[in-house]
Design a protein around this motif. Sequence first.
Motif, PDB file in Angstrom:
ATOM      1  N   TRP A  52       0.837  -1.205   0.000  1.00 47.71           N
ATOM      2  CA  TRP A  52       0.000   0.000   0.000  1.00 47.71           C
ATOM      3  C   TRP A  52       0.871   1.255   0.000  1.00 47.71           C
ATOM      4  O   TRP A  52       0.613   2.196  -0.739  1.00 47.71           O
ATOM      5  N   HIS A  53       1.917   1.261   0.805  1.00 46.82           N
ATOM      6  CA  HIS A  53       2.821   2.415   0.845  1.00 46.82           C
ATOM      7  C   HIS A  53       3.468   2.631  -0.524  1.00 46.82           C
ATOM      8  O   HIS A  53       3.546   3.756  -1.019  1.00 46.82           O
ATOM      9  N   HIS A  54       3.916   1.563  -1.138  1.00 42.71           N
ATOM     10  CA  HIS A  54       4.585   1.620  -2.437  1.00 42.71           C
ATOM     11  C   HIS A  54       3.663   2.190  -3.512  1.00 42.71           C
ATOM     12  O   HIS A  54       4.020   3.119  -4.232  1.00 42.71           O
ATOM     13  N   VAL A  55       2.470   1.643  -3.607  1.00 36.97           N
ATOM     14  CA  VAL A  55       1.510   2.082  -4.621  1.00 36.97           C
ATOM     15  C   VAL A  55       1.061   3.518  -4.347  1.00 36.97           C
ATOM     16  O   VAL A  55       0.946   4.326  -5.272  1.00 36.97           O
ATOM     17  N   SER A  56       0.827   3.852  -3.094  1.00 39.80           N
ATOM     18  CA  SER A  56       0.412   5.216  -2.739  1.00 39.80           C
ATOM     19  C   SER A  56       1.483   6.226  -3.128  1.00 39.80           C
ATOM     20  O   SER A  56       1.180   7.273  -3.702  1.00 39.80           O
ATOM     21  N   ALA A  57       2.736   5.902  -2.826  1.00 40.67           N
ATOM     22  CA  ALA A  57       3.837   6.804  -3.177  1.00 40.67           C
ATOM     23  C   ALA A  57       3.934   6.974  -4.694  1.00 40.67           C
ATOM     24  O   ALA A  57       4.178   8.080  -5.189  1.00 40.67           O
ATOM     25  N   LYS A 110     -15.725  18.262 -10.498  1.00 38.68           N
ATOM     26  CA  LYS A 110     -15.444  19.596  -9.948  1.00 38.68           C
ATOM     27  C   LYS A 110     -13.982  19.807  -9.542  1.00 38.68           C
ATOM     28  O   LYS A 110     -13.495  20.923  -9.618  1.00 38.68           O
ATOM     29  N   ALA A 111     -13.323  18.772  -9.077  1.00 37.99           N
ATOM     30  CA  ALA A 111     -11.924  18.913  -8.666  1.00 37.99           C
ATOM     31  C   ALA A 111     -11.067  18.847  -9.927  1.00 37.99           C
ATOM     32  O   ALA A 111     -10.779  17.763 -10.429  1.00 37.99           O
ATOM     33  N   THR A 112     -10.681  19.998 -10.435  1.00 42.96           N
ATOM     34  CA  THR A 112      -9.949  20.026 -11.700  1.00 42.96           C
ATOM     35  C   THR A 112      -8.557  20.630 -11.584  1.00 42.96           C
ATOM     36  O   THR A 112      -7.757  20.494 -12.498  1.00 42.96           O
ATOM     37  N   SER A 113      -8.251  21.286 -10.463  1.00 38.71           N
ATOM     38  CA  SER A 113      -6.898  21.836 -10.330  1.00 38.71           C
ATOM     39  C   SER A 113      -5.971  20.753  -9.798  1.00 38.71           C
ATOM     40  O   SER A 113      -6.389  19.861  -9.046  1.00 38.71           O
ATOM     41  N   LYS A 114      -4.723  20.833 -10.162  1.00 33.55           N
ATOM     42  CA  LYS A 114      -3.735  19.849  -9.726  1.00 33.55           C
ATOM     43  C   LYS A 114      -3.652  19.806  -8.206  1.00 33.55           C
ATOM     44  O   LYS A 114      -3.630  18.727  -7.609  1.00 33.55           O
ATOM     45  N   ALA A 115      -3.649  20.970  -7.572  1.00 33.39           N
ATOM     46  CA  ALA A 115      -3.538  21.019  -6.104  1.00 33.39           C
ATOM     47  C   ALA A 115      -4.721  20.328  -5.435  1.00 33.39           C
ATOM     48  O   ALA A 115      -4.544  19.571  -4.472  1.00 33.39           O
ATOM     49  N   ASP A 116      -5.932  20.580  -5.917  1.00 33.79           N
ATOM     50  CA  ASP A 116      -7.119  19.937  -5.341  1.00 33.79           C
ATOM     51  C   ASP A 116      -7.081  18.425  -5.531  1.00 33.79           C
ATOM     52  O   ASP A 116      -7.404  17.665  -4.621  1.00 33.79           O
ATOM     53  N   VAL A 117      -6.712  18.012  -6.725  1.00 36.72           N
ATOM     54  CA  VAL A 117      -6.670  16.579  -7.019  1.00 36.72           C
ATOM     55  C   VAL A 117      -5.649  15.878  -6.113  1.00 36.72           C
ATOM     56  O   VAL A 117      -5.941  14.838  -5.523  1.00 36.72           O
ATOM     57  N   ILE A 118      -4.469  16.465  -5.969  1.00 38.10           N
ATOM     58  CA  ILE A 118      -3.436  15.849  -5.120  1.00 38.10           C
ATOM     59  C   ILE A 118      -3.882  15.838  -3.661  1.00 38.10           C
ATOM     60  O   ILE A 118      -3.675  14.851  -2.953  1.00 38.10           O
ATOM     61  N   ARG A 119      -4.526  16.910  -3.223  1.00 34.89           N
ATOM     62  CA  ARG A 119      -5.020  16.955  -1.842  1.00 34.89           C
ATOM     63  C   ARG A 119      -6.027  15.823  -1.604  1.00 34.89           C
ATOM     64  O   ARG A 119      -5.935  15.094  -0.614  1.00 34.89           O
ATOM     65  N   TRP A 120      -6.978  15.657  -2.518  1.00 38.78           N
ATOM     66  CA  TRP A 120      -7.967  14.590  -2.382  1.00 38.78           C
ATOM     67  C   TRP A 120      -7.302  13.213  -2.465  1.00 38.78           C
ATOM     68  O   TRP A 120      -7.652  12.293  -1.709  1.00 38.78           O
ATOM     69  N   LEU A 121      -6.368  13.056  -3.389  1.00 40.60           N
ATOM     70  CA  LEU A 121      -5.706  11.765  -3.551  1.00 40.60           C
ATOM     71  C   LEU A 121      -4.948  11.390  -2.284  1.00 40.60           C
ATOM     72  O   LEU A 121      -5.088  10.270  -1.780  1.00 40.60           O
ATOM     73  N   ARG A 122      -4.184  12.331  -1.735  1.00 39.29           N
ATOM     74  CA  ARG A 122      -3.461  12.068  -0.475  1.00 39.29           C
ATOM     75  C   ARG A 122      -4.440  11.701   0.635  1.00 39.29           C
ATOM     76  O   ARG A 122      -4.208  10.746   1.383  1.00 39.29           O
ATOM     77  N   ARG A 123      -5.492  12.465   0.736  1.00 38.86           N
ATOM     78  CA  ARG A 123      -6.477  12.243   1.806  1.00 38.86           C
ATOM     79  C   ARG A 123      -7.089  10.843   1.708  1.00 38.86           C
ATOM     80  O   ARG A 123      -7.239  10.144   2.718  1.00 38.86           O
ATOM     81  N   SER A 124      -7.424  10.415   0.492  1.00 33.66           N
ATOM     82  CA  SER A 124      -8.045   9.088   0.340  1.00 33.66           C
ATOM     83  C   SER A 124      -7.043   7.979   0.617  1.00 33.66           C
ATOM     84  O   SER A 124      -7.381   6.969   1.235  1.00 33.66           O
ATOM     85  N   LEU A 125      -5.813   8.156   0.183  1.00 32.38           N
ATOM     86  CA  LEU A 125      -4.793   7.135   0.421  1.00 32.38           C
ATOM     87  C   LEU A 125      -4.434   7.048   1.904  1.00 32.38           C
ATOM     88  O   LEU A 125      -4.248   5.957   2.441  1.00 32.38           O
ATOM     89  N   GLU A 126      -4.351   8.197   2.554  1.00 31.19           N
ATOM     90  CA  GLU A 126      -4.017   8.223   3.983  1.00 31.19           C
ATOM     91  C   GLU A 126      -5.146   7.698   4.856  1.00 31.19           C
ATOM     92  O   GLU A 126      -4.907   7.269   5.980  1.00 31.19           O
ATOM     93  N   ALA A 127      -6.363   7.705   4.365  1.00 30.36           N
ATOM     94  CA  ALA A 127      -7.502   7.196   5.134  1.00 30.36           C
ATOM     95  C   ALA A 127      -7.498   5.669   5.219  1.00 30.36           C
ATOM     96  O   ALA A 127      -8.077   5.090   6.141  1.00 30.36           O
ATOM     97  N   VAL A 128      -6.840   5.033   4.285  1.00 29.69           N
ATOM     98  CA  VAL A 128      -6.870   3.571   4.229  1.00 29.69           C
ATOM     99  C   VAL A 128      -6.064   2.935   5.360  1.00 29.69           C
ATOM    100  O   VAL A 128      -6.518   1.989   5.998  1.00 29.69           O
TER     101      VAL A 128
END
Length: 161
Positions: A50-55, A113-131
């Motif tokens: 999970w760490h490998h794929v998330s990174a 709606k999430a179309t900016s790079k910063a928003d997408v990365i924020r959401w992606l990190r948040r979802s990966l860190e929730a697991v």
Amino acid sequence: MPTSKFWIRSLKNRTLACLSTAALLAWLATPSLHAQYPVDGEWQGYDTEWHHVSAQLIALAEATREKNVAWRPAPGVRSTSEVYMHIVDANFYLLSVTGVKMPADLTDDAEKKATSKADVIRWLRRSLEAVKPAHLKQSPEQLARKLKIEGRELMPILVSA
């Protein structure tokens, strides 16, 4: 003429060998690059996988140029940001099946709606860190249970090594 073809082929082989050796030496000379996570890598259990794929996902998203986040390969196909947000939706949805609440601010149209790079990365990190914390809360019995999602029975999650 045959000797010149042989000489060119020999030169190509020597050049390839030198480049391969240089690449190997460069990799070996940078231990910090391949030792950032003590047991990071493949086939070492759920947590390291999970760490490998998330990174890798975060690195890919960060490497995507801002102008390419909205890129769509063809009409009717997800854009780059929509692909990342689809991963976000899937992570949170699969967590919700195990009892974790969906984030209140993740709306049904977040993928669009999430179309900016910063928003997408924020959401992606948040979802990966929730697991990870959700996975750690599960007992071996809970991890061994089969889940039904949309009428399909899924294989149990393997207990982490």
